[in-house]
Design an enzyme around this catalytic site. Structure first.
Site, PDB file in Angstrom:
ATOM      1  N   GLY A 134      78.563 -14.556   4.034  1.00 45.15           N
ATOM      2  CA  GLY A 134      78.446 -15.882   4.635  1.00 45.15           C
ATOM      3  C   GLY A 134      77.112 -16.059   5.346  1.00 45.15           C
ATOM      4  O   GLY A 134      76.074 -15.550   4.911  1.00 45.15           O
ATOM      5  N   SER A 135      77.143 -16.765   6.475  1.00 47.97           N
ATOM      6  CA  SER A 135      75.904 -17.125   7.169  1.00 47.97           C
ATOM      7  C   SER A 135      75.140 -15.932   7.728  1.00 47.97           C
ATOM      8  O   SER A 135      73.958 -16.077   8.076  1.00 47.97           O
ATOM      9  CB  SER A 135      76.214 -18.103   8.307  1.00 47.97           C
ATOM     10  N   SER A 136      75.771 -14.761   7.799  1.00 46.78           N
ATOM     11  CA  SER A 136      75.048 -13.586   8.310  1.00 46.78           C
ATOM     12  C   SER A 136      73.943 -13.146   7.355  1.00 46.78           C
ATOM     13  O   SER A 136      73.120 -12.300   7.713  1.00 46.78           O
ATOM     14  CB  SER A 136      76.020 -12.428   8.566  1.00 46.78           C
ATOM     15  N   ILE A 137      73.885 -13.723   6.145  1.00 51.41           N
ATOM     16  CA  ILE A 137      72.825 -13.368   5.197  1.00 51.41           C
ATOM     17  C   ILE A 137      71.541 -14.146   5.470  1.00 51.41           C
ATOM     18  O   ILE A 137      70.461 -13.791   4.992  1.00 51.41           O
ATOM     19  CB  ILE A 137      73.301 -13.638   3.749  1.00 51.41           C
TER      20      ILE A 137
END
Length: 304
Positions: A134-137
């Protein structure tokens, strides 16, 4: 608190899970052997020669900080109760040495209680399970953009819906038209990172992710079971795939890989091996992108 890291042994003290399994050869030692003369009752009469000396098991000092481990365990358990979740995990590593300081899982188990030794309970999800990040990438998309030279910390990014093309977003919904207002700030952030990713060559993104350790087995030594992949990225040049990759879909990682990648970013692009053992000497590491990228990243990641 550390049962998932330590693992357990069988009745013969052979490691079966966790670090007990990974470092069984280290902890167990080795029996010695000698040639002797025996009488007819099997009693030793005389030692003839030593064939192999006894090698006692060695001590193993872990990198885990018990204070941090306890705090992570306590907060994770509270989060499980608050959200009524079935399972969760949390971990963290030092950026300058690669040492794992804490790693906790819920539900927990007691390795000393054999009745609790069920595969679903003792599996260390933080080290072995895979997920879509998710957004942690997004910080790694920023790093790829800076490393490409097409972007700097002063770059201005067009976040209009049309700038990312007419593909579907990760919820399967068509993007809003240019004349439609955006009420959800998260949608603007997704388009921003998608716009950056689409401006790069696909191989630039994949190469950055690979250098950061995604799609590769970590060097932690933690045992992986057959059938549990190390995380993978499906390489494709399709615009829709690149755009969704920019906000963490279409690839799989382990939480340990994610912690390792963040530690690399935090050390300005120097990748150090993940270690569950205490590191007493400085670790040189390997530089995966230029120092200027790390310095610029600190500025533009907060802006983008």
């Amino acid at each position: 608190m550390a049962g998932h890291i330590l693992g357990f042994t069988d009745v013969d003290d052979g490691g079966q899970e966790g670090l007990e399994l990974a470092f069984d050869h280290w902890l167990a030692g080795e029996d010695g052997a000698k040639r002797v003369i025996q009488d007819n009752l099997g009693r030793t009469v005389q030692d003839v020669e030593s064939i192999r000396p006894v090698r006692p098991g060695r001590d193993l000092t872990l990198s885990i900080d018990l204070r941090i481990q306890y705090l992570a365990y306590r907060e994770l358990k509270a989060a499980i109760r608050e959200n009524r979740a079935k399972s969760r995990f949390r971990g963290g590593a030092r950026r300058d040495t690669g040492e794992v300081l804490a790693m906790v899982n819920q539900p927990d188990y007691n390795p000393n209680d054999r009745d609790q030794l069920k595969p679903g309970g003792y599996r260390n999800r933080a080290a072995t399970d895979i997920l879509e990040p998710g957004s942690s990438i997004k910080p790694f998309v920023v790093a790829a953009a800076l490393a490409s030279g097409k972007y700097t910390e002063r770059s201005v990014i067009d976040t209009s819906p049309a700038s990312t093309g007419r593909h579907q977003d990760h919820r399967g919904q068509a993007q809003p038209r240019r004349d439609q207002p955006v009420d959800d700030p998260r949608e603007e952030l997704e388009r921003r990172h998608a716009r950056v990713a689409l401006a790069l060559e696909p191989e630039q993104i994949y190469a950055t992710l690979s250098r950061l350790g995604f799609g590769q087995v970590t060097t932690s030594g933690y045992p992986r079971r057959i059938g549990r992949p190390a995380g993978a990225t499906t390489r494709t040049g399709a615009r829709s795939a690149i755009a969704t990759l920019a906000y963490g879909y279409g690839l799989s990682v382990t939480p340990l890989q994610l912690a390792h990648a963040y530690a690399t970013i935090g050390s300005n692009g120097v990748s150090r091996p993940i270690s569950f053992l205490r590191v007493d000497q400085p670790v040189a590491g390997e530089r995966v992108f230029e120092d200027r990228v790390g310095r610029s990243w600190c500025t533009c990641s907060s802006r983008w």
